[in-house]
Design an enzyme around this catalytic site. Structure first.
Site, PDB file in Angstrom:
ATOM      1  N   ARG A 106     -45.721  85.076  -0.543  1.00  0.00           N
ATOM      2  CA  ARG A 106     -45.742  86.499  -0.897  1.00  0.00           C
ATOM      3  C   ARG A 106     -46.132  87.330   0.298  1.00  0.00           C
ATOM      4  O   ARG A 106     -46.795  86.882   1.222  1.00  0.00           O
ATOM      5  CB  ARG A 106     -46.645  86.780  -2.092  1.00  0.00           C
ATOM      6  CG  ARG A 106     -48.110  86.411  -1.953  1.00  0.00           C
ATOM      7  CD  ARG A 106     -48.920  87.021  -3.094  1.00  0.00           C
ATOM      8  NE  ARG A 106     -48.551  86.552  -4.420  1.00  0.00           N
ATOM      9  CZ  ARG A 106     -48.427  87.339  -5.487  1.00  0.00           C
ATOM     10  NH1 ARG A 106     -48.612  88.644  -5.367  1.00  0.00           N
ATOM     11  NH2 ARG A 106     -48.117  86.843  -6.663  1.00  0.00           N
TER      12      ARG A 106
ATOM     13  N   ALA B 198     -43.894  92.064  -1.939  1.00  0.00           N
ATOM     14  CA  ALA B 198     -42.897  91.142  -2.481  1.00  0.00           C
ATOM     15  C   ALA B 198     -43.530  89.809  -2.831  1.00  0.00           C
ATOM     16  O   ALA B 198     -44.525  89.401  -2.224  1.00  0.00           O
ATOM     17  CB  ALA B 198     -41.784  90.920  -1.455  1.00  0.00           C
TER      18      ALA B 198
ATOM     19  N   ASP C 282     -40.649  91.865  13.471  1.00  0.00           N
ATOM     20  CA  ASP C 282     -41.799  91.175  12.869  1.00  0.00           C
ATOM     21  C   ASP C 282     -41.640  89.661  13.001  1.00  0.00           C
ATOM     22  O   ASP C 282     -41.840  88.918  12.040  1.00  0.00           O
ATOM     23  CB  ASP C 282     -41.953  91.602  11.405  1.00  0.00           C
ATOM     24  CG  ASP C 282     -43.358  91.312  10.859  1.00  0.00           C
ATOM     25  OD1 ASP C 282     -44.291  91.084  11.674  1.00  0.00           O
ATOM     26  OD2 ASP C 282     -43.534  91.302   9.632  1.00  0.00           O
TER      27      ASP C 282
END
Ligand SMILES: Nc1ncnc2c1ncn2[C@@H]1O[C@H](COP(=O)(O)OP(=O)(O)OP(=O)(O)O)[C@@H](O)[C@H]1O
Length: 370
Positions: A38, A42, A155
């Site tokens: 997670r 999300a 990221d």
């Protein structure tokens, strides 16, 4: 129904081709087992497609975040996944469902989990240098594809590089394009992106971002994969940022014991403060370290499991060339970096802050990513 919208000024792509289904996800998929992972907004769960028995990963993304409608951010993530579907190292998107509160991305399941787990492992599960070479080639193949298509991930970190299988060591899949941006039509980026340990100095300095911003993160990622240590991690975020802005890296024999010097040279070509002088993904793919013969020794952190007896998987040869020309990447936008929201968790989380760690450029209005 195809869902389309305009390119937003900050580089988000929101034109998508995937049909967004409104019939119930559970009519076609059965959720099984535990959560796969997670993030902030999300949760990812394993599921089985009822018609085929195929295992998938369902990413349930909340549309409202901190009181704001973030549907466009999700469309951006879908759009990036679509544009990278020809690359085997970017996770495949199968289907998209929408409910009142969520959008569900049905993704290829990367059953081997995050490479993060093996980066921090201090046992037989840790990577050997030969493993890292093979995985780094795959990461670079995926990232070079994105960059050729004018997409920056922004990221890249061990939590967003997954494995098809942990044992025997499989292939990588790049996930989490929630922060990704298109670099061609972008006018300005005024967002705070990235994860503290992995962000490039230009982000902290409010300087333009570019594909080189991802390359810095790949330098950090490679360092972590080889040594098990995070090169810039400080006790607190401010110390991490200071280490990054000073490029304060430990290349000592002690840290790199048993690791080849081309590997160190490879990392040094990426952890370069000036983004223009940093190696590109194509440069890296041609670096001698990635094209060297198998290394006979491993770092003590890495132990001795070898990937040499594992089958080589398809590499860049199979990947079609993108027709999109490389754009000028150097005047894209500015980032506003902000301070800590608590202790570091070894780079698990992307960051967004309420105040800057360094003096801010007054003319830049702060816009937090939601
Ligand atoms: N396709 C997949 N197969 C298996 N596991 C997955 C898959 N996609 C994501 N995961 C797991 O779920 C975690 C969270 O997924 P992801 O990073 O995409 O979510 P996110 O909410 O966008 O994260 P963040 O808050 O870091 O932006 C991943 O780190 C990984 O462990």
């Amino acid at each position: 129904m195809p869902d389309s919208a305009k390119m937003s000024k900050n580089g988000m792509l929101t034109t998508i081709h995937t049909r967004i289904r409104s019939d119930p996800f559970t009519a076609n998929y059965e959720l099984v087992g535990r959560e796969l992972g997670r993030g902030k907004f999300a949760v990812v769960k394993k599921c089985i497609e009822k018609a085929t028995g195929k295992p998938c990963a369902a990413k349930f993304l909340r549309k409202r975040r901190k009181g704001e409608d973030c549907r466009m951010d999700i469309l951006n993530e879908i759009s990036v996944l679509e544009s990278a579907k020809a690359n085997p190292y970017v996770v495949a998107l199968h289907e998209v469902y929408e409910t009142n509160n969520e959008i569900i991305l049905v993704l290829e399941c990367a059953a081997g989990g995050e490479i993060f787990n093996q980066c921090v492992a201090d046992n037989d599960d840790a990577f050997t240098e030969n493993d890292v070479i093979r995985l780094a080639k795959q990461i670079l193949n995926g990232v070079a594809f994105l960059h050729r298509n004018n997409v920056v991930h922004l990221d890249l970190k061990p939590q967003n590089i997954l494995l098809t299988c942990a044992r025997p060591l499989g292939d990588i899949r790049i996930v989490d394009f929630g922060l990704s941006r298109r670099m061609d039509k972008i006018t300005e980026v005024r967002e705070i992106l990235g994860t503290p340990e992995y962000v490039a100095p230009e982000i902290l300095n409010y300087e333009p971002i570019s594909t080189a911003t991802d390359m810095w993160s790949i330098g950090v990622l490679t360092y972590v994969m080889l040594t098990g240590e995070s090169p810039f991690l400080g006790e607190v975020k401010q110390e991490t940022f200071l280490n990054i802005s000073q490029v304060n890296v430990d290349y000592s024999q002690d840290t790199f014991e048993g690791i080849s010097s081309p590997a160190v040279d490879f990392i040094k070509s990426l952890l370069v403060k000036n983004p223009r002088k940093r190696a590109t993904a194509e440069d890296c793919l041609n670096h001698p370290w990635l094209n060297s013969l198998p290394h006979p020794h491993s770092h003590p952190h890495l132990h001795t499991r070898s990937s040499l007896d594992e089958p080589e998987t398809s590499q860049s040869e199979s990947e079609p060339e993108s027709p999109v020309p490389s754009p000028e990447m150097d005047l894209i936008g500015s980032y506003l970096a902000c301070p800590s929201q608590g202790g570091l968790k070894a780079g698990r989380d992307a960051f967004s802050f309420s105040e800057p760690p360094f003096p801010t450029r007054p003319e830049i209005k702060q816009e937090l990513i939601c």
